[in-house]
Design an enzyme around this catalytic site. Structure first.
Site, short mmCIF file in Angstrom:
data_model
loop_
_atom_site.label_atom_id
_atom_site.label_comp_id
_atom_site.label_asym_id
_atom_site.label_seq_id
_atom_site.Cartn_x
_atom_site.Cartn_y
_atom_site.Cartn_z
N GLU A 102 -10.43 -7.20 -4.84
CA GLU A 102 -10.26 -8.27 -3.85
C GLU A 102 -11.54 -8.40 -3.03
O GLU A 102 -11.82 -7.54 -2.18
CB GLU A 102 -9.06 -7.90 -2.95
CG GLU A 102 -8.71 -8.97 -1.96
CD GLU A 102 -7.49 -8.59 -1.13
OE1 GLU A 102 -6.52 -8.00 -1.66
OE2 GLU A 102 -7.51 -8.88 0.07
N ASP A 149 2.45 1.96 3.30
CA ASP A 149 3.34 0.94 3.88
C ASP A 149 4.78 1.36 3.59
O ASP A 149 5.68 1.14 4.40
CB ASP A 149 3.18 -0.44 3.23
CG ASP A 149 1.79 -1.01 3.36
OD1 ASP A 149 1.07 -0.62 4.29
OD2 ASP A 149 1.43 -1.86 2.51
N ASP A 179 -4.41 -14.01 -2.57
CA ASP A 179 -3.84 -13.59 -1.30
C ASP A 179 -3.89 -14.80 -0.38
O ASP A 179 -4.98 -15.24 0.05
CB ASP A 179 -4.64 -12.42 -0.69
CG ASP A 179 -4.01 -11.07 -1.04
OD1 ASP A 179 -3.13 -11.02 -1.93
OD2 ASP A 179 -4.39 -10.05 -0.42
N ASP A 229 -5.94 -13.98 9.29
CA ASP A 229 -4.75 -13.86 8.42
C ASP A 229 -3.57 -14.70 8.89
O ASP A 229 -2.43 -14.23 8.96
CB ASP A 229 -4.31 -12.38 8.34
CG ASP A 229 -5.18 -11.55 7.40
OD1 ASP A 229 -6.03 -12.14 6.70
OD2 ASP A 229 -5.01 -10.31 7.38
N ASP A 286 -0.60 -12.66 2.24
CA ASP A 286 -1.29 -11.63 3.03
C ASP A 286 -1.58 -12.26 4.40
O ASP A 286 -2.73 -12.56 4.73
CB ASP A 286 -2.57 -11.18 2.32
CG ASP A 286 -3.14 -9.91 2.94
OD1 ASP A 286 -2.61 -9.48 3.97
OD2 ASP A 286 -4.12 -9.37 2.39
N ASP A 297 -11.06 -12.02 10.48
CA ASP A 297 -9.98 -12.21 9.51
C ASP A 297 -8.67 -12.41 10.27
O ASP A 297 -7.99 -11.45 10.60
CB ASP A 297 -9.93 -10.93 8.65
CG ASP A 297 -9.23 -11.11 7.34
OD1 ASP A 297 -8.93 -12.26 6.98
OD2 ASP A 297 -8.99 -10.10 6.66
N HIS A 310 0.89 -1.17 0.00
CA HIS A 310 0.00 0.00 0.00
C HIS A 310 0.92 1.22 0.00
O HIS A 310 2.01 1.17 0.58
CB HIS A 310 -0.84 0.11 1.27
CG HIS A 310 -1.76 -1.04 1.54
ND1 HIS A 310 -1.35 -2.19 2.16
CD2 HIS A 310 -3.08 -1.20 1.30
CE1 HIS A 310 -2.38 -3.02 2.30
NE2 HIS A 310 -3.44 -2.44 1.78
#
Ligand code: XUL
Ligand code: CO
Length: 434
Positions: free
Chosen positions: A230, A102, A294, A307, A337, A305, A99
């Protein structure tokens, strides 16, 4: 050097006990006509691995990043890039995803952010030249800043939509500058918290127009890659407009975006939508819109989520069956991700996590390839539809039968015998090849 105790990760095979070696991911090994590295194009997610410091809604950061000490945002961003590039090189990966903020901390004004992005992308471009590391995709974070609390492209306030436009323009510029192969839109807060205060049709029209002008801008500026949406059904919003693959495909077709946009499927987003990962891949593949993955996994008990890094061999093997049958992804790759748990505080944990992720995809690919080529799986599935390969079934598929014809055929046919779906046999074949 930030990871000086860790050397380049090598493939040592299944028999190795070395936690810092690949057991299945053998970069140059050819499977189904392509090197493993070409099938996957593994990427690291800048935000989880180099920005997220282990906070959760109840606790402060637990991960002390050695590259995060400078109070000068430019220096801090350069240190972070050094750490990221060292890590990617040591993993033997070729890609990263980012991003805008980031890469570098957002400035106080758009102008300051633009200057900062320009400086850090100059620096990263230099690092790319000195290595073979590429950008799988870039994106804009239009969800963290409080101005986006009511959404970005779907915000009821035009001024916020315009601000999101400025940010997406800058993120597209950065992606083009770094040679990004794709550009992603994850609809961070594009959805609603309450339908009572929401004009859904108007918001969706705004989003359709916003994506159209973003595409036009990128194309005018030489971007040749894919745009990906996404899907995610909820979180942070109660309802997100990009709910799942089927919803997004319908949206793209409605707004005439189906030729430039494909889908980036995330495992944990699929399960939040009450689908399997495999289902989301199949829906995208059937629409010729499977763009990227991802990679991560959710938790059977938790409804958010999480992750986590992927480790479910049955899930990933079934996904690789869809992946191989679809001929892989269009333009994208496999982006981790995923984040280590906040109590995984050793520097090597980040390596171990990514090794596990690459190994599970590699192992699943090998198994899926064998299932397709050596097991009865393909024929079993095909045979279920054999009544459409001949006779009246074939005529039906040629669109030459009407409802009265079906009635006549049904009345003339004798006793119908039931055909087994053989689900348990299919499941046993997957297990046998694992
Ligand atoms: C959020 C998510 C994002 C996107 C990029 O759930 O997956 O990190 O991948 O914005
Ligand atoms: Co994602």
């Amino acid at each position: 050097m930030y990871f000086k105790d860790i050397s380049k990760i090598k493939y040592e095979g299944k028999g190795s006990d070395n936690p810092l070696a690949y057991k299945f991911y053998d970069k140059n090994k050819v499977v189904a006509g392509k090197k493993m590295s070409e099938h996957f194009k593994f990427a690291i997610a800048y935000w989880h691995s180099f920005c997220g410091k282990g906070t959760d809604p109840f606790g402060a950061p637990t991960l002390n990043f050695k590259w995060d000490y400078s109070s000068d945002p430019i220096l801090a961003a350069k240190d972070k890039a050094d750490a990221a590039f060292e890590f990617i090189e040591k993993m033997g990966f070729d890609y990263f995803c980012f991003h805008d903020y980031d890469l570098i901390e957002e400035g106080k004004t758009l102008k300051e952010s633009e200057d900062r992005l320009s400086k850090i992308t100059d620096y990263i471009k230099g690092k790319q030249k000195a290595s073979s590391i590429k950008v799988l995709w870039g994106t804009a974070n239009c969800f963290s800043n409080p101005v986006y609390m009511n959404g970005a492209a779907t915000n009821p306030d035009f001024n916020i939509l315009a601000r999101a436009g400025a940010q997406v323009k800058m993120a597209i510029d950065a992606t083009i500058k770094l040679g990004g192969e794709n550009y992603v839109f994850w609809g961070g807060r594009e959805g609603y918290m309450s339908l009572l205060n929401t004009d859904m049709k108007r918001e969706l029209d705004h989003m359709g127009r916003f994506l159209t002008i973003a595409r036009d801008y990128a194309r005018e500026n030489g971007f040749k890659g894919n745009f990906f949406i996404e899907p995610k059904p909820m979180e942070p919003c109660k309802h997100q407009y990009d709910f799942d693959s089927a919803t997004v495909i319908g949206f793209l077709r409605e707004y005439g975006l189906q030729d430039d946009f494909k889908l980036n499927i995330e495992v944990n987003h699929a399960t939040l939508a009450q689908h399997t990962f495999q289902h989301e891949l199949q829906v995208a593949a059937d629409a010729n819109m499977l763009g990227s993955i991802d990679a991560n996994r959710g938790d059977y008990q938790n409804g958010w989520d999480t992750d986590q890094f992927p480790n479910n061999i049955t899930e990933v093997t079934e996904a690789m069956l869809v992946f191989l049958k679809a001929g892989g992804v269009h333009g994208g790759g496999v982006n981790f991700d995923a984040k280590v748990r906040r109590n995984s505080v050793d520097a090597e944990d980040l390596f171990v996590a990514h090794i596990g992720g690459a190994d599970i995809f590699a192992r699943a690919l090998l198994i899926a390839d064998e299932i397709i080529n050596s097991s009865p799986y393909e024929n079993l599935r095909k045979n279920r539809y054999s009544s459409f390969d001949k006779g009246n079934g074939k005529v039906f598929e040629e669109n030459k039968l009407d409802l009265s014809d079906l009635c006549k055929i049904a009345q003339e046919s004798g006793q119908i015998s039931l055909q087994s779906g053989k689900q348990e046999l299919f499941e046993n074949i997957i297990n046998q090849y694992i």
